[in-house]
Design an enzyme around this catalytic site. Structure first.
Site, PDB file in Angstrom:
ATOM      1  N   SER A 134      -4.280   0.191  -1.557  1.00  0.00           N
ATOM      2  CA  SER A 134      -5.415  -0.403  -2.667  1.00  0.00           C
ATOM      3  C   SER A 134      -5.786   0.625  -3.368  1.00  0.00           C
ATOM      4  O   SER A 134      -6.026   1.722  -2.944  1.00  0.00           O
ATOM      5  CB  SER A 134      -6.317  -1.062  -1.815  1.00  0.00           C
ATOM      6  OG  SER A 134      -7.403  -1.435  -2.704  1.00  0.00           O
ATOM      7  N   TYR A 159     -13.491  -1.954   3.670  1.00  0.00           N
ATOM      8  CA  TYR A 159     -12.100  -2.207   3.497  1.00  0.00           C
ATOM      9  C   TYR A 159     -11.233  -0.951   2.879  1.00  0.00           C
ATOM     10  O   TYR A 159     -10.216  -0.546   3.315  1.00  0.00           O
ATOM     11  CB  TYR A 159     -12.046  -3.331   2.258  1.00  0.00           C
ATOM     12  CG  TYR A 159     -10.895  -3.389   1.510  1.00  0.00           C
ATOM     13  CD1 TYR A 159      -9.758  -4.138   2.208  1.00  0.00           C
ATOM     14  CD2 TYR A 159     -10.598  -3.136   0.307  1.00  0.00           C
ATOM     15  CE1 TYR A 159      -8.540  -4.485   1.751  1.00  0.00           C
ATOM     16  CE2 TYR A 159      -9.308  -3.228  -0.417  1.00  0.00           C
ATOM     17  CZ  TYR A 159      -8.426  -4.176   0.235  1.00  0.00           C
ATOM     18  OH  TYR A 159      -7.129  -4.422  -0.394  1.00  0.00           O
TER      19      TYR A 159
HETATM   20  N1  NAD Z   1      -4.476  -9.056  -4.546  1.00  0.00           N
HETATM   21  C1  NAD Z   1      -5.050  -7.878  -4.952  1.00  0.00           C
HETATM   22  O1  NAD Z   1      -5.681  -7.685  -6.030  1.00  0.00           O
HETATM   23  C2  NAD Z   1      -4.891  -6.698  -4.016  1.00  0.00           C
HETATM   24  C3  NAD Z   1      -5.247  -5.402  -4.536  1.00  0.00           C
HETATM   25  C4  NAD Z   1      -4.878  -4.339  -3.544  1.00  0.00           C
HETATM   26  C5  NAD Z   1      -4.444  -4.718  -2.512  1.00  0.00           C
HETATM   27  N2  NAD Z   1      -4.184  -5.953  -2.101  1.00  0.00           N
HETATM   28  C6  NAD Z   1      -3.560  -5.802  -0.775  1.00  0.00           C
HETATM   29  O2  NAD Z   1      -2.232  -6.778  -0.650  1.00  0.00           O
HETATM   30  C7  NAD Z   1      -2.227  -7.413   0.589  1.00  0.00           C
HETATM   31  C8  NAD Z   1      -1.913  -9.002   0.084  1.00  0.00           C
HETATM   32  O3  NAD Z   1      -3.298  -9.451  -0.639  1.00  0.00           O
HETATM   33  P1  NAD Z   1      -3.370 -10.976  -1.281  1.00  0.00           P
HETATM   34  O4  NAD Z   1      -4.344 -10.816  -2.413  1.00  0.00           O
HETATM   35  O5  NAD Z   1      -1.876 -11.600  -1.366  1.00  0.00           O
HETATM   36  O6  NAD Z   1      -4.091 -11.506   0.089  1.00  0.00           O
HETATM   37  P2  NAD Z   1      -3.890 -12.763   0.954  1.00  0.00           P
HETATM   38  O7  NAD Z   1      -5.124 -13.142   1.594  1.00  0.00           O
HETATM   39  O8  NAD Z   1      -3.565 -14.141  -0.004  1.00  0.00           O
HETATM   40  O9  NAD Z   1      -2.566 -12.688   1.736  1.00  0.00           O
HETATM   41  C9  NAD Z   1      -2.844 -12.087   2.902  1.00  0.00           C
HETATM   42  C10 NAD Z   1      -2.124 -12.806   4.098  1.00  0.00           C
HETATM   43  O10 NAD Z   1      -2.275 -12.240   5.395  1.00  0.00           O
HETATM   44  C11 NAD Z   1      -2.430 -13.250   6.322  1.00  0.00           C
HETATM   45  N3  NAD Z   1      -3.054 -12.463   7.424  1.00  0.00           N
HETATM   46  C12 NAD Z   1      -4.644 -11.917   7.376  1.00  0.00           C
HETATM   47  N4  NAD Z   1      -4.819 -11.485   8.765  1.00  0.00           N
HETATM   48  C13 NAD Z   1      -3.734 -11.681   9.451  1.00  0.00           C
HETATM   49  C14 NAD Z   1      -3.321 -11.301  10.818  1.00  0.00           C
HETATM   50  N5  NAD Z   1      -4.137 -10.573  11.553  1.00  0.00           N
HETATM   51  N6  NAD Z   1      -2.201 -11.714  11.196  1.00  0.00           N
HETATM   52  C15 NAD Z   1      -1.148 -12.250  10.387  1.00  0.00           C
HETATM   53  N7  NAD Z   1      -1.572 -12.833   9.171  1.00  0.00           N
HETATM   54  C16 NAD Z   1      -2.890 -12.343   8.479  1.00  0.00           C
HETATM   55  C17 NAD Z   1      -3.581 -14.128   5.647  1.00  0.00           C
HETATM   56  O11 NAD Z   1      -3.580 -15.332   6.209  1.00  0.00           O
HETATM   57  C18 NAD Z   1      -3.004 -14.361   4.129  1.00  0.00           C
HETATM   58  O12 NAD Z   1      -2.106 -15.575   4.006  1.00  0.00           O
HETATM   59  C19 NAD Z   1      -3.544  -6.961   1.371  1.00  0.00           C
HETATM   60  O13 NAD Z   1      -2.968  -6.227   2.160  1.00  0.00           O
HETATM   61  C20 NAD Z   1      -4.443  -6.659   0.412  1.00  0.00           C
HETATM   62  O14 NAD Z   1      -5.326  -5.642   1.076  1.00  0.00           O
HETATM   63  C21 NAD Z   1      -4.309  -6.852  -2.706  1.00  0.00           C
END
Ligand code: NAD
Length: 331
Positions: A134, A159
């Protein structure tokens, strides 16, 4: 070439879009998600249905396991059942502010879960791995735009610290077991199916209801927003990069839009897309929030040919249209 990829967090916002894209390209997808209630799991069920339909339409194999990446047994079952070519590790606790309330939980999922994945990959000879990090690792970096060459030793939320630690763990597995690993530093991702806790989704919801928008700080904080199709494109390119057999790769890439906009401007753009005049409620800055995120993506451009295409006005307009036809109709 048809490949089988393992995507963690596959029912989430980005995981479901990435799955769709890889299925449309003719690949098989194996996925895991625990459907936790960080936000309404019904939204994740809908994402799952969309991906399942895409797999059917493209005649590809798709299986989603309902389980937790901290559970080694289910990971073993998955690797016993399927021959995996490459992995994208998206499953994580993703919110910045909630990580201050529950640091242990963030460390447990984001680091123990990641360690389990790296171990199972190593044990099964899967050498191609993409870890999703991130932009928050940059903390309040003084220099802009943020480059992968900048020191990232000052994360200001648990985080962010777990993401930086995740990059280090990935390096260790690369060094010890010759795994090809790319760490992708996403800069705030938005678009249809965006997480409801993120600003664009939240502000759209409040504006359409005629409610006040909480504006933390004076509106001059800025974010580099990246549209979902651009993020997916960069991620697929990174995945293809680490799939190369004759290379020895560990690399970190910024995936952003390189065009930060202020919070105030963001609110105005959403106001235009929704046709509503924003009612703003000014609140103090929140702990953990950074002042600006601003990507220098020249490294991703050079190595991966990553080039984001969608401008914020177009992306927000797409998001608002999606929201009006998919979320409002079910409320
Ligand atoms: N959305 C953003 O702007 C952004 C920015 C930087 C980094 N990220 C990273 O991208 C990734 C996805 O983000 P997103 O926005 O799609 O979030 P999201 O919460 O929609 O997707 C993450 C998914 O992981 C699942 N999950 C969480 N813990 C789990 C576990 N212990 N076992 C199995 N499944 C699990 C959740 O149920 C969820 O469906 C994350 O790693 C996040 O840190 C996102």
């Amino acid at each position: 070439m048809k490949r089988t990829y393992f995507i963690t967090g596959g029912a989430g916002f980005i995981g479901s879009h990435l799955s769709e894209r890889l299925l449309k390209e003719g690949n098989n997808i194996i996925s895991i998600d625990n459907f936790n209630d960080y936000y309404d799991p019904i939204l994740k069920e809908k994402n799952y249905e969309i991906v399942k339909r895409t797999a059917e339409e493209n005649n590809c194999h798709y299986k989603l396991y309902r389980g937790d990446i901290r559970d080694k047994n289910i990971l073993e079952e998955i690797f016993n059942n399927h021959s995996i070519d490459g992995i994208v590790s998206l499953a994580a606790n993703a919110g910045v502010r909630p990580s201050i309330e529950a640091p242990e939980y963030y460390v447990d999922v984001n680091l123990m879960g990641l360690t389990n994945l790296l171990e199972i990959s190593k044990n099964n000879g899967v050498k191609s791995f993409v870890f999703i990090s991130s932009s928050s690792v940059y903390g309040n970096n003084k220099k802009v735009p943020f480059s992968e060459k900048d020191a990232v030793d000052n994360p200001i939320s648990p985080y962010a610290a777990t993401k930086k630690a995740g990059e280090l763990l990935c390096y260790t597995y690369h060094a010890l077991y010759k795994m090809n690993i790319a760490c992708l530093r996403y800069f705030t991702v938005y678009g249809p199916r965006q997480r409801p806790d993120l600003a664009i989704n939240k502000f759209t919801r409040l504006m359409l209801k005629g409610e006040e928008i909480p504006m933390y700080g004076d509106g001059t904080t800025a974010r580099d927003y990246t549209y979902i199709s651009d993020i997916v494109d960069g991620t697929v390119k990174a995945l293809n990069y680490v799939m190369q057999k004759d290379k020895y790769i560990y690399d970190i890439f910024n995936l952003g839009g390189s065009n930060p906009i202020t919070l105030k401007k963001l609110i105005d753009v959403i106001g235009e897309a929704t046709g509503k005049r924003p009612k703003i409620k000014k609140l103090p800055m929140q702990p953990g929030d950074v002042n600006i995120t601003y990507s220098d993506f020249s490294h991703a451009k050079e190595i991966l040919n990553y080039e984001p295409k969608i401008k914020i006005e177009e992306g927000i307009s797409n998001f608002v249209k999606w929201y009006q036809s998919n979320i409002l109709e079910v409320q």
